[in-house]
Design a protein around this motif. Structure first.
Motif, PDB file in Angstrom:
ATOM      1  N   GLY A 119       0.792  -1.220   0.000  1.00 53.01           N
ATOM      2  CA  GLY A 119       0.000   0.000   0.000  1.00 53.01           C
ATOM      3  C   GLY A 119       0.825   1.271   0.000  1.00 53.01           C
ATOM      4  O   GLY A 119       0.278   2.371   0.160  1.00 53.01           O
ATOM      5  N   THR A 120       2.134   1.167  -0.172  1.00 51.85           N
ATOM      6  CA  THR A 120       3.007   2.341  -0.179  1.00 51.85           C
ATOM      7  C   THR A 120       2.676   3.247  -1.363  1.00 51.85           C
ATOM      8  O   THR A 120       2.482   2.773  -2.486  1.00 51.85           O
ATOM      9  CB  THR A 120       4.484   1.910  -0.269  1.00 51.85           C
ATOM     10  OG1 THR A 120       4.758   0.964   0.757  1.00 51.85           O
ATOM     11  CG2 THR A 120       5.423   3.098  -0.157  1.00 51.85           C
ATOM     12  N   ARG A 121       2.611   4.555  -1.092  1.00 52.94           N
ATOM     13  CA  ARG A 121       2.359   5.525  -2.154  1.00 52.94           C
ATOM     14  C   ARG A 121       3.688   5.854  -2.830  1.00 52.94           C
ATOM     15  O   ARG A 121       4.672   6.213  -2.172  1.00 52.94           O
ATOM     16  CB  ARG A 121       1.731   6.793  -1.592  1.00 52.94           C
ATOM     17  CG  ARG A 121       1.297   7.809  -2.655  1.00 52.94           C
ATOM     18  CD  ARG A 121       0.576   8.974  -1.983  1.00 52.94           C
ATOM     19  NE  ARG A 121       0.202  10.022  -2.906  1.00 52.94           N
ATOM     20  CZ  ARG A 121      -0.913  10.051  -3.624  1.00 52.94           C
ATOM     21  NH1 ARG A 121      -1.785   9.050  -3.477  1.00 52.94           N
ATOM     22  NH2 ARG A 121      -1.195  11.042  -4.436  1.00 52.94           N
ATOM     23  N   LEU A 122       3.742   5.726  -4.128  1.00 53.07           N
ATOM     24  CA  LEU A 122       4.961   5.936  -4.901  1.00 53.07           C
ATOM     25  C   LEU A 122       4.756   7.119  -5.844  1.00 53.07           C
ATOM     26  O   LEU A 122       3.891   7.075  -6.718  1.00 53.07           O
ATOM     27  CB  LEU A 122       5.308   4.677  -5.708  1.00 53.07           C
ATOM     28  CG  LEU A 122       5.343   3.359  -4.916  1.00 53.07           C
ATOM     29  CD1 LEU A 122       5.444   2.178  -5.874  1.00 53.07           C
ATOM     30  CD2 LEU A 122       6.497   3.354  -3.923  1.00 53.07           C
ATOM     31  N   GLU A 123       5.537   8.169  -5.676  1.00 52.33           N
ATOM     32  CA  GLU A 123       5.417   9.360  -6.516  1.00 52.33           C
ATOM     33  C   GLU A 123       6.759   9.648  -7.171  1.00 52.33           C
ATOM     34  O   GLU A 123       7.787   9.708  -6.491  1.00 52.33           O
ATOM     35  CB  GLU A 123       4.975  10.566  -5.675  1.00 52.33           C
ATOM     36  CG  GLU A 123       3.613  10.401  -5.018  1.00 52.33           C
ATOM     37  CD  GLU A 123       3.172  11.660  -4.284  1.00 52.33           C
ATOM     38  OE1 GLU A 123       3.099  12.725  -4.937  1.00 52.33           O
ATOM     39  OE2 GLU A 123       2.913  11.583  -3.068  1.00 52.33           O
ATOM     40  N   PHE A 124       6.733   9.843  -8.488  1.00 51.74           N
ATOM     41  CA  PHE A 124       7.961  10.094  -9.236  1.00 51.74           C
ATOM     42  C   PHE A 124       7.740  11.220 -10.240  1.00 51.74           C
ATOM     43  O   PHE A 124       6.692  11.284 -10.878  1.00 51.74           O
ATOM     44  CB  PHE A 124       8.412   8.820  -9.961  1.00 51.74           C
ATOM     45  CG  PHE A 124       8.601   7.647  -9.037  1.00 51.74           C
ATOM     46  CD1 PHE A 124       9.732   7.549  -8.232  1.00 51.74           C
ATOM     47  CD2 PHE A 124       7.630   6.658  -8.944  1.00 51.74           C
ATOM     48  CE1 PHE A 124       9.884   6.478  -7.357  1.00 51.74           C
ATOM     49  CE2 PHE A 124       7.783   5.586  -8.081  1.00 51.74           C
ATOM     50  CZ  PHE A 124       8.913   5.499  -7.288  1.00 51.74           C
ATOM     51  N   ASP A 125       8.754  12.083 -10.367  1.00 55.73           N
ATOM     52  CA  ASP A 125       8.631  13.198 -11.305  1.00 55.73           C
ATOM     53  C   ASP A 125       9.549  13.057 -12.512  1.00 55.73           C
ATOM     54  O   ASP A 125       9.493  13.852 -13.443  1.00 55.73           O
ATOM     55  CB  ASP A 125       8.902  14.537 -10.607  1.00 55.73           C
ATOM     56  CG  ASP A 125      10.303  14.614  -9.996  1.00 55.73           C
ATOM     57  OD1 ASP A 125      11.141  13.725 -10.269  1.00 55.73           O
ATOM     58  OD2 ASP A 125      10.558  15.570  -9.233  1.00 55.73           O
ATOM     59  N   PRO A 168      -1.710  -8.997 -18.047  1.00 58.30           N
ATOM     60  CA  PRO A 168      -2.480  -9.296 -16.834  1.00 58.30           C
ATOM     61  C   PRO A 168      -1.675  -9.983 -15.728  1.00 58.30           C
ATOM     62  O   PRO A 168      -2.132 -10.051 -14.594  1.00 58.30           O
ATOM     63  CB  PRO A 168      -3.602 -10.218 -17.340  1.00 58.30           C
ATOM     64  CG  PRO A 168      -3.690  -9.954 -18.800  1.00 58.30           C
ATOM     65  CD  PRO A 168      -2.280  -9.678 -19.225  1.00 58.30           C
ATOM     66  N   SER A 169      -0.492 -10.482 -16.067  1.00 61.95           N
ATOM     67  CA  SER A 169       0.340 -11.167 -15.076  1.00 61.95           C
ATOM     68  C   SER A 169       1.376 -10.237 -14.445  1.00 61.95           C
ATOM     69  O   SER A 169       2.210 -10.693 -13.656  1.00 61.95           O
ATOM     70  CB  SER A 169       1.073 -12.355 -15.725  1.00 61.95           C
ATOM     71  OG  SER A 169       0.158 -13.262 -16.296  1.00 61.95           O
ATOM     72  N   LEU A 170       1.313  -8.954 -14.788  1.00 60.46           N
ATOM     73  CA  LEU A 170       2.304  -7.990 -14.338  1.00 60.46           C
ATOM     74  C   LEU A 170       1.659  -6.893 -13.505  1.00 60.46           C
ATOM     75  O   LEU A 170       0.512  -6.515 -13.750  1.00 60.46           O
ATOM     76  CB  LEU A 170       3.005  -7.349 -15.547  1.00 60.46           C
ATOM     77  CG  LEU A 170       3.674  -8.300 -16.538  1.00 60.46           C
ATOM     78  CD1 LEU A 170       4.149  -7.520 -17.767  1.00 60.46           C
ATOM     79  CD2 LEU A 170       4.840  -9.023 -15.886  1.00 60.46           C
ATOM     80  N   VAL A 171       2.411  -6.363 -12.536  1.00 58.07           N
ATOM     81  CA  VAL A 171       1.944  -5.237 -11.735  1.00 58.07           C
ATOM     82  C   VAL A 171       3.104  -4.280 -11.497  1.00 58.07           C
ATOM     83  O   VAL A 171       4.266  -4.700 -11.435  1.00 58.07           O
ATOM     84  CB  VAL A 171       1.362  -5.675 -10.371  1.00 58.07           C
ATOM     85  CG1 VAL A 171       0.066  -6.440 -10.543  1.00 58.07           C
ATOM     86  CG2 VAL A 171       2.371  -6.480  -9.574  1.00 58.07           C
ATOM     87  N   ALA A 172       2.776  -2.992 -11.357  1.00 58.72           N
ATOM     88  CA  ALA A 172       3.773  -2.003 -10.959  1.00 58.72           C
ATOM     89  C   ALA A 172       3.900  -2.050  -9.444  1.00 58.72           C
ATOM     90  O   ALA A 172       2.916  -1.917  -8.719  1.00 58.72           O
ATOM     91  CB  ALA A 172       3.339  -0.613 -11.417  1.00 58.72           C
ATOM     92  N   ALA A 173       5.125  -2.254  -8.941  1.00 62.72           N
ATOM     93  CA  ALA A 173       5.327  -2.458  -7.508  1.00 62.72           C
ATOM     94  C   ALA A 173       6.521  -1.667  -7.001  1.00 62.72           C
ATOM     95  O   ALA A 173       7.418  -1.281  -7.766  1.00 62.72           O
ATOM     96  CB  ALA A 173       5.536  -3.952  -7.221  1.00 62.72           C
ATOM     97  N   ASP A 174       6.518  -1.446  -5.711  1.00 68.87           N
ATOM     98  CA  ASP A 174       7.639  -0.810  -5.018  1.00 68.87           C
ATOM     99  C   ASP A 174       8.897  -1.658  -5.204  1.00 68.87           C
ATOM    100  O   ASP A 174       8.868  -2.880  -5.007  1.00 68.87           O
ATOM    101  CB  ASP A 174       7.278  -0.681  -3.542  1.00 68.87           C
ATOM    102  CG  ASP A 174       8.447  -0.237  -2.687  1.00 68.87           C
ATOM    103  OD1 ASP A 174       8.999   0.844  -2.956  1.00 68.87           O
ATOM    104  OD2 ASP A 174       8.810  -0.977  -1.751  1.00 68.87           O
ATOM    105  N   GLY A 175      10.004  -1.028  -5.589  1.00 73.10           N
ATOM    106  CA  GLY A 175      11.230  -1.763  -5.875  1.00 73.10           C
ATOM    107  C   GLY A 175      11.721  -2.637  -4.735  1.00 73.10           C
ATOM    108  O   GLY A 175      11.942  -3.840  -4.918  1.00 73.10           O
ATOM    109  N   PRO A 176      11.917  -2.093  -3.517  1.00 75.68           N
ATOM    110  CA  PRO A 176      12.378  -2.930  -2.412  1.00 75.68           C
ATOM    111  C   PRO A 176      11.410  -4.064  -2.063  1.00 75.68           C
ATOM    112  O   PRO A 176      11.839  -5.170  -1.711  1.00 75.68           O
ATOM    113  CB  PRO A 176      12.507  -1.935  -1.253  1.00 75.68           C
ATOM    114  CG  PRO A 176      12.762  -0.621  -1.918  1.00 75.68           C
ATOM    115  CD  PRO A 176      11.934  -0.658  -3.172  1.00 75.68           C
TER     116      PRO A 176
END
Length: 235
Positions: A119-125, A168-176
């Motif tokens: 549930g971590t919020r990930l923000e990138f510019d 459908p088998s992929l998700v964007a996730a927090d690196g660590p």
């Protein structure tokens, strides 16, 4: 939010003004990227019961990442690689900023995401910055090494490549978080409790669609995580 996205895009993307504004206006529309399928908990339970079973450590050839081909192949031929497709699909609506790069109309360069495991919020510019790009990764819900021992070792090279790039088998996730998950199955790694229902249903969906097997410990862990799913309200 829309104004902030436009201003950020003006700083990051060297495109003509009208073209840029049209692009940012359409960046939140992910109609061209198919959503990830979901199973209802009851459907997931039935699907889990129907999956083939294998030993925890089956005797198969040694895992070879190269057998799955390079990442990220444009298997749907929309001009963008699968990383950009996943980033666009999984971004918090209204936050993503894209640019046109060669044949890709949605090369993702900024936005906000919610890690599906903690549930971590990930923000990138600036996702062209290597440090930011490494902080958000594309995770195979069922890791390639786990798929290998579950049946993919016997597939053709083309089928393995399609699996490795299956949207459908992929998700964007927090690196660590993705690194901590590694190649483990649900018997060895679980997300936070609030995300276990969604994780289990997606894992089972992948295994069902690709005819991959489960072992007893894995199936037991998946059943346990399905127990965290909300109970449907009576009609």
């Amino acid at each position: 939010m829309r104004l902030r996205s436009v201003l950020l895009s003006l700083l990051l993307v060297p495109l003509a003004g009208c073209e840029l504004l049209d692009l940012v206006e359409s960046a939140g529309d992910d109609a061209a990227v198919a959503p990830a399928p979901t199973l209802e908990p009851a459907e997931a339970r039935s699907a889990l019961d129907a999956l083939r079973t294998v030993d925890r450590r089956p005797r198969v050839p040694a895992y070879d990442r190269e057998a799955f081909g390079p990442a990220w192949r444009d298997v749907d031929r929309n001009g963008c690689n699968q990383r950009d497709d996943v980033l666009l699909r999984d971004a918090v609506p209204g936050t993503v900023v894209v640019q046109v790069q060669r044949s890709c109309p949605h090369d993702v360069i900024a936005g906000t995401w919610t890690d599906p495991y903690h549930g971590t919020r990930l923000e990138f510019d600036d996702l062209k910055d290597q440090r930011q790009a490494q902080a958000i990764q594309i995770d195979h819900v069922v890791p390639l090494a786990e798929a290998w021992v579950s049946g993919a070792h016997a597939w053709s090279a083309e089928r393995r490549s399609r699996f490795a790039n299956d949207l459908p088998s992929l998700v964007a996730a927090d690196g660590p978080t993705n690194a901590s998950k590694g190649s483990q199955d649900p018997a060895g790694w679980r997300p936070k409790a609030a995300f276990q229902c969604a994780y289990a249903t997606r894992w089972i969906d992948v295994k069902q669609r690709w005819d991959l097997a489960v072992d007893t410990s894995e199936a037991r862990a998946l059943a346990s995580m399905l127990d965290t799913c909300p109970t449907p309200s009576p009609a």
